[in-house]
Design a protein around this motif. Structure first.
Motif, PDB file in Angstrom:
ATOM      1  N   THR A  37       0.775  -1.671   0.592  1.00  0.00           N
ATOM      2  CA  THR A  37       0.270   0.072   0.268  1.00  0.00           C
ATOM      3  C   THR A  37       0.492   1.472  -0.042  1.00  0.00           C
ATOM      4  O   THR A  37       0.136   2.534  -0.353  1.00  0.00           O
ATOM      5  CB  THR A  37      -0.373   0.035   1.455  1.00  0.00           C
ATOM      6  N   GLY A  38       2.458   1.239   0.898  1.00  0.00           N
ATOM      7  CA  GLY A  38       2.946   2.302   0.346  1.00  0.00           C
ATOM      8  C   GLY A  38       2.912   3.460   2.326  1.00  0.00           C
ATOM      9  O   GLY A  38       3.668   3.912   1.976  1.00  0.00           O
ATOM     10  N   LEU A  39       1.138   2.867   2.669  1.00  0.00           N
ATOM     11  CA  LEU A  39       1.179   3.093   3.656  1.00  0.00           C
ATOM     12  C   LEU A  39       2.843   2.843   4.823  1.00  0.00           C
ATOM     13  O   LEU A  39       3.449   1.915   4.659  1.00  0.00           O
ATOM     14  CB  LEU A  39       0.425   2.744   4.936  1.00  0.00           C
ATOM     15  N   VAL A  90      -5.185  -2.077  -1.052  1.00  0.00           N
ATOM     16  CA  VAL A  90      -4.990  -0.416  -2.305  1.00  0.00           C
ATOM     17  C   VAL A  90      -6.272   0.093  -1.714  1.00  0.00           C
ATOM     18  O   VAL A  90      -5.867   1.358  -1.149  1.00  0.00           O
ATOM     19  CB  VAL A  90      -4.670  -1.124  -3.436  1.00  0.00           C
ATOM     20  N   ALA A  91      -7.775  -0.157  -2.301  1.00  0.00           N
ATOM     21  CA  ALA A  91      -8.597   0.418  -2.492  1.00  0.00           C
ATOM     22  C   ALA A  91      -9.081   1.145  -0.919  1.00  0.00           C
ATOM     23  O   ALA A  91      -8.939   2.025  -0.251  1.00  0.00           O
ATOM     24  CB  ALA A  91      -9.842  -0.545  -3.230  1.00  0.00           C
ATOM     25  N   ALA A 107      -1.280   3.421   8.421  1.00  0.00           N
ATOM     26  CA  ALA A 107      -0.382   2.664   8.612  1.00  0.00           C
ATOM     27  C   ALA A 107      -1.641   1.692   8.530  1.00  0.00           C
ATOM     28  O   ALA A 107      -2.632   1.822   8.697  1.00  0.00           O
ATOM     29  CB  ALA A 107       0.429   2.702  10.314  1.00  0.00           C
ATOM     30  N   ARG A 108      -0.439   0.124   7.641  1.00  0.00           N
ATOM     31  CA  ARG A 108      -1.536  -0.675   7.329  1.00  0.00           C
ATOM     32  C   ARG A 108      -0.738  -1.466   8.908  1.00  0.00           C
ATOM     33  O   ARG A 108       0.688  -1.335   8.733  1.00  0.00           O
ATOM     34  CB  ARG A 108      -1.714  -0.952   6.331  1.00  0.00           C
ATOM     35  N   LEU A 109      -1.370  -1.891  10.081  1.00  0.00           N
ATOM     36  CA  LEU A 109      -0.735  -2.910  10.692  1.00  0.00           C
ATOM     37  C   LEU A 109      -0.498  -4.339   9.556  1.00  0.00           C
ATOM     38  O   LEU A 109       0.584  -4.488  10.813  1.00  0.00           O
ATOM     39  CB  LEU A 109      -1.438  -2.998  11.953  1.00  0.00           C
ATOM     40  N   GLY A 110      -0.936  -5.050   8.943  1.00  0.00           N
ATOM     41  CA  GLY A 110      -0.600  -5.873   8.588  1.00  0.00           C
ATOM     42  C   GLY A 110      -1.837  -6.931   8.176  1.00  0.00           C
ATOM     43  O   GLY A 110      -3.029  -6.405   9.035  1.00  0.00           O
ATOM     44  N   GLY A 111      -2.534  -7.821   6.997  1.00  0.00           N
ATOM     45  CA  GLY A 111      -3.477  -8.170   6.593  1.00  0.00           C
ATOM     46  C   GLY A 111      -4.441  -7.353   6.486  1.00  0.00           C
ATOM     47  O   GLY A 111      -4.313  -6.737   6.067  1.00  0.00           O
ATOM     48  N   ASP A 112      -5.867  -7.070   7.171  1.00  0.00           N
ATOM     49  CA  ASP A 112      -7.035  -6.192   7.408  1.00  0.00           C
ATOM     50  C   ASP A 112      -6.659  -5.330   7.863  1.00  0.00           C
ATOM     51  O   ASP A 112      -8.355  -4.440   7.511  1.00  0.00           O
ATOM     52  CB  ASP A 112      -7.637  -7.096   6.737  1.00  0.00           C
TER      53      ASP A 112
END
Length: 193
Positions: A37-39, A90-91, A107-112
């Protein structure tokens, strides 16, 4: 000729040191980002979130931590495939990046699972933020661009200036709030869009 050779060696050594330093900074930056995601990733969230939390606590500015879960991720992966699942992630990151400010830590912590540290955001602002997320999600779903139906559960916890806390405690409270939302969603009410 000896002095020139020594100078050349020192110049070469300095160039290599600068190159190594640049590579180290690049690696550190990469280690704080999620590849897909680039986050920021979990580490990036912790590092930047802690800094902003300390700043907000010191200046007594409001802040909220949001915890966002992508509903039905397993179903998307199982029925439409992992590539489409990746597009759903990504969406989600695009929705969150457009709703929150560049100064917020998204941030994306992981998974969903996603987390956001939002400065200048009080508990009173949470319904507005949730509504803006829901609007973006609805717009994406109505556009028909993707084969999946995006659905997010959003929890939030506010920093209490009177009772400073740490980032993990805020994240846990936001996670708990998100589960309340998810329960409402799975019980058929659309409170959590």
């Amino acid at each position: 000729g000896v002095r020139i050779a020594v100078l050349r060696d020192i110049t070469e050594q300095k160039r290599q040191e600068a190159e190594l330093k640049a590579q180290a900074q690049q690696l550190k930056a990469l280690s704080l980002r999620d590849d897909l995601t680039g986050l920021y990733n979990r580490r990036g969230f912790q590092e930047h979130g802690q800094r902003q939390l300390a700043n907000c606590a010191r200046t007594r500015r409001p802040a909220c931590v949001f915890f966002v879960d992508l509903n039905g991720m397993k179903g998307i992966n199982d029925t439409l495939g992992h590539e489409v699942g990746d597009r759903a992630l990504v969406a989600t990151s695009t929705v969150l990046s457009t709703v929150f400010r560049a100064s917020d830590v998204v941030a994306r912590l992981g998974g969903d699972e996603f987390a956001i540290f939002a400065q200048e955001c009080s508990l009173d602002d949470v319904p507005t933020v949730r509504a803006r997320i829901a609007e973006r999600v609805d717009a994406l779903n109505i556009s028909g661009v993707e084969r999946f139906h995006l659905s997010l559960s959003v929890g939030a916890a506010a920093l209490d200036a009177a009772q400073p806390t740490d980032l993990d405690a805020l994240l846990e409270a936001a996670d708990h709030s998100m589960y309340e939302q998810k329960r409402a969603y799975t019980n058929g009410t659309r409170a959590a869009s």
